[in-house]
Design an enzyme around this catalytic site. Sequence first.
Site, PDB file in Angstrom:
ATOM      1  CD  GLU A   1      -1.637  -0.348   4.191  1.00 46.50           C
ATOM      2  OE1 GLU A   1      -1.030   0.890   4.914  1.00 46.50           O
ATOM      3  OE2 GLU A   1      -2.419  -0.755   3.984  1.00 46.50           O
TER       4      GLU A   1
ATOM      5  CE  LYS B   1       5.020   5.772   6.335  1.00 48.64           C
ATOM      6  NZ  LYS B   1       3.193   6.540   7.089  1.00 48.64           N
TER       7      LYS B   1
ATOM      8  NE  ARG C   1      -2.539   0.401   8.946  1.00 44.51           N
ATOM      9  CZ  ARG C   1      -2.184   1.453   8.384  1.00 44.51           C
ATOM     10  NH1 ARG C   1      -2.538   0.460   6.973  1.00 44.51           N
ATOM     11  NH2 ARG C   1      -1.306   2.723   8.147  1.00 44.51           N
TER      12      ARG C   1
ATOM     13  CD  GLU D   1      -1.905   7.046   5.960  1.00 40.85           C
ATOM     14  OE1 GLU D   1      -1.264   7.908   6.685  1.00 40.85           O
ATOM     15  OE2 GLU D   1      -1.781   5.768   5.227  1.00 40.85           O
TER      16      GLU D   1
END
Length: 131
Positions: A2, A4, A25, A59
């Site tokens: 995934e 960053k 998460r 994110e």
Amino acid sequence: MEPKLDGLAISARYRDGCLVQLVTRGDGAAGEDVSHGIGVIAGLPERLAEPVTIEVRGEVLMTQAQFEAANAARTGAGSSAFANPRSAAAGSLRARDRSYRVEMTFFGYGALPLPADAGFGAGCSVSILVS
């Protein structure tokens, strides 16, 4: 694998196309419910175009302009400036009782279908900032 990104990983849960819950998460098995942060995250629509029940992973981060505005709001409220955009986004999303609010941005990178009877949240009763 995934991407960053320097922010806070969250899952945005939609039921029948309505954003109903935000969860960090956490430790990979259980995260912190940060649904109180709905409304200050650009890029998370209140309703999807289709009435699907899904979890969108991504994110929450701050752009440079958002970071500068957050520091102005924070120092204006009598607190010290944030050290960096990552801690500013993570701390701001987790904060419940502050005299100021800051805008953050959501960058989605994955989606998972969920069963229609998934046990979280209800309704579309929030306002979302969309850029």
